[in-house]
Design an enzyme around this catalytic site. Structure first.
Site, PDB file in Angstrom:
ATOM      1  N   TYR A 384      37.007  46.448  37.948  1.00 15.73           N
ATOM      2  CA  TYR A 384      36.397  45.802  39.114  1.00 15.73           C
ATOM      3  C   TYR A 384      36.269  46.750  40.314  1.00 15.73           C
ATOM      4  CZ  TYR A 384      36.378  41.390  36.598  1.00 15.73           C
ATOM      5  OH  TYR A 384      36.125  40.410  35.679  1.00 15.73           O
TER       6      TYR A 384
ATOM      7  N   GLY B  60      34.050  38.416  31.310  1.00 10.88           N
ATOM      8  CA  GLY B  60      34.643  38.615  32.620  1.00 10.88           C
ATOM      9  C   GLY B  60      35.477  37.452  33.130  1.00 10.88           C
ATOM     10  N   SER B  61      36.022  37.676  34.331  1.00 12.55           N
ATOM     11  CA  SER B  61      37.006  36.774  34.912  1.00 12.55           C
ATOM     12  C   SER B  61      36.429  35.397  35.201  1.00 12.55           C
ATOM     13  CB  SER B  61      37.558  37.382  36.199  1.00 12.55           C
ATOM     14  OG  SER B  61      38.204  38.579  35.891  1.00 12.55           O
ATOM     15  N   THR B  62      37.346  34.444  35.370  1.00 10.51           N
ATOM     16  CA  THR B  62      36.953  33.052  35.551  1.00 10.51           C
ATOM     17  C   THR B  62      36.427  32.758  36.950  1.00 10.51           C
ATOM     18  OG1 THR B  62      39.217  32.497  36.122  1.00 10.51           O
ATOM     19  CG2 THR B  62      38.604  32.275  33.828  1.00 10.51           C
TER      20      THR B  62
END
Lengths: 421, 140
Positions: A384, B60-62
């Protein structure tokens, strides 16, 4: 979808308009995956919804029906803004809305863990429990290490589950969707001596290959500590969308490789050698200068054992001038480490232990003094940072990123220089 | 070309297709303020705003569905979504943010839709209609 009499009453509005809206969303979510029914939820973990949506969902609701905790937030919401060198009042409307939502959740009885690792503060699950959680690292850890059952819930799904105590029976909640489709074996890898960064590179590689499939890894020692497994599992839903990874001889549903496959042939077999590990680690680094400005660890949030080890590495030493060492955890772990004297050791060395915050979406664009270069031991975080976190609205900025083990990150904090892997 | 499939979120929209050759996340894979795809994604530099997004799978992230909510607010998000098989983060994104979406099409959307094709995504009737870019050019 077949609903019970109680669920029909919820949908009919007998339990108030909030419950009605929440149940109606869960039915629509379930129908998208052909779920046949709703099931009882044991635990929720919530990423705050936008306030106007939350008002609608909580109309007539006095208290949540499940154990419920709140996820980590932007560092801009935390009490550490000044210590971190962030601009005061940098939180824009999106972040401010989140802070208002947290107060509403608190009123409903949701615990303000403000952490991606609420399992260390009591939102802990056992085999067969059903959960509706935010946080892709917690989800894969619950499914894999604890044998609990849940999906990659997102958006308003967790709030709806907490309010109604229900979730659609789909995906990893169903026994037949818990078998592995991807088998991973090691070749010429010293599995007894893998660092956090090795583990993170392995997980990052597997996630990209497996995408949404279930994985089983064969050949890790049963003595591998929880922390190492955390770094192995947590990047799989970042490079991919894995929510369950069995580890033969380690995790509760993996007494053997055959048991995880359910007598079927795997769709994919991956052989992992040091070559793939180096290649994956290479994708997580991008820098030109060896001068590091920030060392950030705690994605997922550091455990008490990790903080102890870091304190021992830092004892009597001093972080290099011009370098910020930022360690992220939750209030429970920080308090305990304070009692143990570790917080003092780390602060005396010039480091900072922050709480309530996600470092993967660190608002580097909002620093008082510009920073460009950050090192981390988390492949999830590196991914990220290389992409500017959650973007401009959350102060995100694409960073020069260095990825290595905890030891390598601490050495870098002490010297200010990154020695290549 | 008409392709039947499975509906994630009902609704009917039409627009230009943007085909992603790798999995896509609303967190990290595009810039929320402009709609531009991240430099590290296979479709770097493309813009997802108002497109019919075609991709193999979510990843990917929630946080994804929440970012999708803000993309809707800033008008930088896609008009509709088609993927091989939806996972929950991307599906919830569609349901919660009212973005028509289909998956499990009878023919692989990754093979039969190209960037620039004109796509009608009629998720209410479970059918995708594709007009190829070159046919559109011929028709002038």
């Amino acid at each position: 979808m077949l609903l019970t009499e109680e669920e029909k009453r919820m949908l009919g509005g007998e339990h108030g308009p909030g419950v009605q809206k929440a149940l109606s969303f869960l039915v629509e979510y379930g129908e998208a995956f052909d779920a046949q029914r709703l099931v009882r939820v044991d635990s929720a973990h919530i990423l705050p919804d936008p306030v106007h949506m939350l008002h609608e969902l909580t109309e007539g609701v006095a208290c949540v029906r499940t154990m419920a905790t709140i996820h980590s937030l932007s560092p801009l919401t935390s009490r550490w803004v000044g210590d971190l060198g962030l601009q005061e009042n940098a939180a824009g409307p999106v972040i401010e809305d989140t802070m208002k939502a947290v107060e509403i959740y608190k009123g409903l009885g949701c615990f303000m863990t403000l952490s991606c690792a609420p399992y260390v503060m009591g939102n802990a699950l056992k085999k067969g429990n059903i959960f509706s959680w935010a946080g892709s690292s917690g989800i894969i850890i619950n499914n894999s290490l604890f044998g609990a059952r849940g999906n990659r819930d997102s958006g308003i799904a967790m709030t709806c589950s907490a309010i109604t105590g229900r979730t659609p029976e789909l995906g990893r909640i169903r026994s037949e969707e818990r078998y592995a489709d991807v088998v991973v074996r090691f070749q010429k890898v010293d599995v007894e001596n893998l660092s956090e960064a090795d583990m993170g590179a392995i997980g990052y590689h597997i996630g990209a290959m497996a995408q949404t499939r279930n994985v089983v890894i064969d050949g890790l020692p049963s003595t591998t500590p929880f922390e190492k497994l955390k770094y192995l599992l947590s990047p799989m839903p970042v490079s991919g969308a894995v929510s369950l990874c069995h580890l033969t001889g380690i995790t509760p549903e993996a007494p053997s490789l055959e048991a995880t496959l359910g007598n079927r042939k795997p769709e994919m077999e991956i052989t992992l050698s040091p070559f793939e590990m180096r290649e994956a680690a290479g994708k997580l680094c991008n820098y030109t200068s060896s001068d590091v400005e920030v060392v950030a660890m705690g994605c997922p949030h550091l455990t008490m054992r990790e903080i102890r080890d870091i304190a021992f590495m830092l004892e009597g030493k001093r972080v290099a001038s011009g370098v910020r060492l930022i360690l992220a955890t939750n209030e429970g772990v920080r308090n305990l480490c304070h009692r143990m004297g570790y917080v003092d050791i780390i602060e005396k060395a010039g480091g900072l232990i922050i709480t309530d915050s996600c470092i993967a979406v660190f608002p580097f664009a909002n620093m008082k003094e510009s920073v460009e270069r950050v090192a981390t031991n988390s492949s999830r975080c590196a991914h990220y940072l290389l992409r500017g976190g959650a973007g401009e609205v959350a102060g995100g900025k694409v960073m020069d990123t260095y990825y290595g083990s905890t030891r390598q990150c601490i050495d870098t904090a002490l010297t200010g220089k990154w020695e290549g892997m | 070309m008409r392709i039947k499939g499975h509906t994630i979120k009902e609704g009917c929209v039409e627009g230009e297709a943007l085909v992603m050759t790798m999995a896509f996340s609303f967190l990290g894979d595009f810039d929320l303020t402009t709609g531009t795809v991240s430099d590290l994604h296979a479709q770097a530099g493309a813009n997802i705003s108002d497109k019919i997004l075609v991709f193999p799978a979510g990843r990917g992230s929630t946080t994804g569905a929440l970012i999708g909510f803000y993309a809707g607010l800033f008008n930088t998000g896609p008009k509709g979504m088609i993927c091989r098989e939806a996972e929950p983060v991307i599906a919830i994104n569609a349901v919660m943010n009212n973005i028509p979406m289909m998956d499990r099409l009878e023919m692989d959307p990754m093979e039969h839709i190209r960037t620039g094709d004109w796509v009608t995504l009629d998720a209410s009737n479970r059918v995708v209609t594709v007009v190829k870019k070159k046919n559109m050019e011929k028709a002038g």
